[in-house]
Write a protein that holds these residues in place. Structure first.
Motif, PDB file in Angstrom:
ATOM      1  N   LEU A 171       0.838  -1.190   0.000  1.00  0.00           N
ATOM      2  CA  LEU A 171       0.000   0.000   0.000  1.00  0.00           C
ATOM      3  C   LEU A 171       0.878   1.247   0.000  1.00  0.00           C
ATOM      4  O   LEU A 171       2.068   1.175   0.310  1.00  0.00           O
ATOM      5  CB  LEU A 171      -0.913   0.010   1.232  1.00  0.00           C
ATOM      6  N   PRO A 172       0.317   2.393  -0.359  1.00  0.00           N
ATOM      7  CA  PRO A 172       1.109   3.621  -0.301  1.00  0.00           C
ATOM      8  C   PRO A 172       1.664   3.852   1.102  1.00  0.00           C
ATOM      9  O   PRO A 172       1.041   3.468   2.102  1.00  0.00           O
ATOM     10  CB  PRO A 172       0.096   4.714  -0.666  1.00  0.00           C
TER      11      PRO A 172
ATOM     12  N   CYS B 213      -3.336   4.507   5.317  1.00  0.00           N
ATOM     13  CA  CYS B 213      -3.441   3.208   4.661  1.00  0.00           C
ATOM     14  C   CYS B 213      -2.922   2.086   5.545  1.00  0.00           C
ATOM     15  O   CYS B 213      -3.439   0.970   5.527  1.00  0.00           O
ATOM     16  CB  CYS B 213      -2.667   3.218   3.345  1.00  0.00           C
TER      17      CYS B 213
ATOM     18  N   ASN C 250     -10.046   1.178   3.885  1.00  0.00           N
ATOM     19  CA  ASN C 250      -9.457   1.165   2.550  1.00  0.00           C
ATOM     20  C   ASN C 250     -10.382   0.417   1.600  1.00  0.00           C
ATOM     21  O   ASN C 250     -11.000  -0.581   1.973  1.00  0.00           O
ATOM     22  CB  ASN C 250      -8.085   0.487   2.557  1.00  0.00           C
TER      23      ASN C 250
ATOM     24  N   CYS D 137      -6.967   2.621 -14.149  1.00  0.00           N
ATOM     25  CA  CYS D 137      -5.887   2.455 -13.178  1.00  0.00           C
ATOM     26  C   CYS D 137      -6.449   1.889 -11.871  1.00  0.00           C
ATOM     27  O   CYS D 137      -7.597   2.169 -11.505  1.00  0.00           O
ATOM     28  CB  CYS D 137      -5.194   3.788 -12.878  1.00  0.00           C
TER      29      CYS D 137
ATOM     30  N   LEU E 150      -7.224   3.315  -4.977  1.00  0.00           N
ATOM     31  CA  LEU E 150      -7.314   3.026  -3.546  1.00  0.00           C
ATOM     32  C   LEU E 150      -7.911   4.228  -2.827  1.00  0.00           C
ATOM     33  O   LEU E 150      -7.380   5.338  -2.897  1.00  0.00           O
ATOM     34  CB  LEU E 150      -5.935   2.712  -2.963  1.00  0.00           C
TER      35      LEU E 150
ATOM     36  N   TRP F 288      -5.754   7.274  -4.103  1.00  0.00           N
ATOM     37  CA  TRP F 288      -4.499   6.951  -4.762  1.00  0.00           C
ATOM     38  C   TRP F 288      -4.787   6.174  -6.041  1.00  0.00           C
ATOM     39  O   TRP F 288      -5.736   5.389  -6.116  1.00  0.00           O
ATOM     40  CB  TRP F 288      -3.615   6.086  -3.858  1.00  0.00           C
TER      41      TRP F 288
ATOM     42  N   MET G 160      -2.622   3.743  -9.117  1.00  0.00           N
ATOM     43  CA  MET G 160      -1.380   3.070  -9.473  1.00  0.00           C
ATOM     44  C   MET G 160      -1.054   3.371 -10.933  1.00  0.00           C
ATOM     45  O   MET G 160      -1.779   2.964 -11.845  1.00  0.00           O
ATOM     46  CB  MET G 160      -1.513   1.564  -9.268  1.00  0.00           C
TER      47      MET G 160
ATOM     48  N   LYS H 295       3.612   2.640  -9.637  1.00  0.00           N
ATOM     49  CA  LYS H 295       3.837   3.510  -8.492  1.00  0.00           C
ATOM     50  C   LYS H 295       2.517   4.151  -8.076  1.00  0.00           C
ATOM     51  O   LYS H 295       1.683   4.465  -8.917  1.00  0.00           O
ATOM     52  CB  LYS H 295       4.860   4.607  -8.833  1.00  0.00           C
ATOM     53  N   TRP H 296       2.354   4.339  -6.769  1.00  0.00           N
ATOM     54  CA  TRP H 296       1.161   4.999  -6.256  1.00  0.00           C
ATOM     55  C   TRP H 296       1.312   6.516  -6.382  1.00  0.00           C
ATOM     56  O   TRP H 296       2.358   7.066  -6.073  1.00  0.00           O
ATOM     57  CB  TRP H 296       0.920   4.648  -4.789  1.00  0.00           C
ATOM     58  N   GLU H 297       0.240   7.168  -6.839  1.00  0.00           N
ATOM     59  CA  GLU H 297       0.201   8.627  -6.913  1.00  0.00           C
ATOM     60  C   GLU H 297      -1.107   9.106  -6.299  1.00  0.00           C
ATOM     61  O   GLU H 297      -2.141   8.445  -6.418  1.00  0.00           O
ATOM     62  CB  GLU H 297       0.262   9.113  -8.372  1.00  0.00           C
TER      63      GLU H 297
ATOM     64  N   TYR I 261      -4.443  10.976  -6.201  1.00  0.00           N
ATOM     65  CA  TYR I 261      -5.370  11.224  -7.308  1.00  0.00           C
ATOM     66  C   TYR I 261      -6.097  12.544  -7.093  1.00  0.00           C
ATOM     67  O   TYR I 261      -6.670  12.805  -6.038  1.00  0.00           O
ATOM     68  CB  TYR I 261      -6.385  10.082  -7.399  1.00  0.00           C
TER      69      TYR I 261
END
Length: 332
Positions: free
Chosen positions: A208-209, A214, A221, A229, A232, A244, A246, A250-252, A254
């Motif tokens: 998880l991020p 999280c 969650n 994509c 989360l 978030w 993926m 990689k997690w970003e 949102y």
């Protein structure tokens, strides 16, 4: 005498139409019926449906309802419906214990699958998706087996269950597998996501991020899919909600500001279950409606849906051993 449009022009027109219209147009003439029923046309129409939704600036996603009650007239057998997954216009549900159905809600075709073997232990997770390497659809079910979760899979072409692997039990938080990028994903404890590639049937763990929301066991969650994509949704008591996605493994974080004017289209599916006779019938409850793209229930919990002609009844040509079409056993 009026000029007749070339057949390839007719095909380009038909591929842009809704499923319900195409079903009616199959009765116009034999060439149209043969065309609309062909695997090539079914795939072309599916691709057009995806692209049409993807390029629609007003549309967020099409979603399929997760929890649906049977109609009031069947109150004696009222029961919640367990939703397994949605892919390419096909929807998989489980109305009775570990009884699986794959249905296309628009064509009204339904395929009742055989029950998995060795159902002594408890089902802890399941999922449904498409295997592009085999051009086939798979239902996956995970059962408790001492300190392991044993996974079985059924491919629609073979219509038989097989063991595909075992994973150390990690107290899965969510039984419903989320399909994204050709893999099913389940939230588990220990701050990981269990991922199953439907083509290779290999498992892996996705962390998880790195975030206290999280990673805390008290955090809420939820997995979903946003703009193709893995998504989360993370919420922790008295802390702001974080979302978030993926991207490139990689997690970003949102940013959903651009979704404020978009709406999701929600399609409902209802099963009627007669508990006395232990039978199930499909009823299509046409209750499509618009909801805000930012509404949590449909952003996170509901699976993506697309209009399609894909049949839940694939069959194999015994002479060539290749998928050559789609059997049309319609159950109304």
């Amino acid at each position: 005498m009026a000029d007749v449009a070339p057949f390839d022009v007719v095909e380009q027109i038909l591929v842009r139409l809704d499923v319900k219209d195409l079903i009616r147009y199959k009765s116009i003439c034999k060439p149209w019926r043969s065309l609309i029923s062909s695997p090539r046309f079914v795939k072309a129409h599916l691709n057009h449906s995806y692209n049409n939704d993807r390029n629609n600036r007003q549309l967020g996603h099409r979603r399929i309802d997760v929890w649906i009650d049977v109609p009031v007239s069947y109150s004696s057998c009222r029961k919640k419906l367990d939703f397994v997954g949605s892919c390419n216009g096909l929807v998989c549900v489980s109305p009775l214990n570990v009884e699986f159905f794959v249905t296309n809600p628009l064509t009204l075709e339904t395929n009742k699958l055989p029950k998995p073997p060795y159902m002594i232990s408890k089902v802890v997770c399941w999922g449904f998706g498409y295997d592009p390497s085999a051009d086939d659809y798979k239902v996956v079910a995970g059962f408790d087996s001492k300190k392991l979760t044993r996974f079985y899979a059924l491919a629609l072409k073979s219509n038989t269950w097989k063991v595909i692997g075992e994973v150390k039990s990690k107290s899965l938080k969510d039984s419903k597998g989320v399909l994204c990028g050709g893999a099913l994903h389940w939230l588990a404890k220990n701050n990981v996501i269990i991922s199953l590639d439907l083509s290779t049937e290999e498992f892996k763990e996705i962390p998880l991020p790195i975030n206290e929301e999280c990673e805390d066991d008290r955090a809420y969650n939820k997995l979903g899919v946003i703009e193709e994509c893995l998504f989360l949704y993370s919420h922790y008591y008295r802390l702001p909600t974080k979302k978030w996605v993926m991207k490139n493994n990689k997690w970003e974080l949102y940013n959903d500001d651009h979704c404020e004017t978009k709406y999701n289209v929600v399609h409902s599916l209802t099963f009627v279950v007669d508990l006395n006779k232990k039978t199930s019938d499909v009823i299509i409850y046409d209750d499509s409606r618009l909801v805000s793209c930012n509404q949590r229930n449909y952003t996170c919990a509901s699976h993506v849906f697309v209009q399609s002609l894909v049949s839940p009844h694939p069959h194999v040509d015994v002479n060539s051993n290749n998928y050559d079409g789609q059997k049309r056993n319609v159950k109304v």
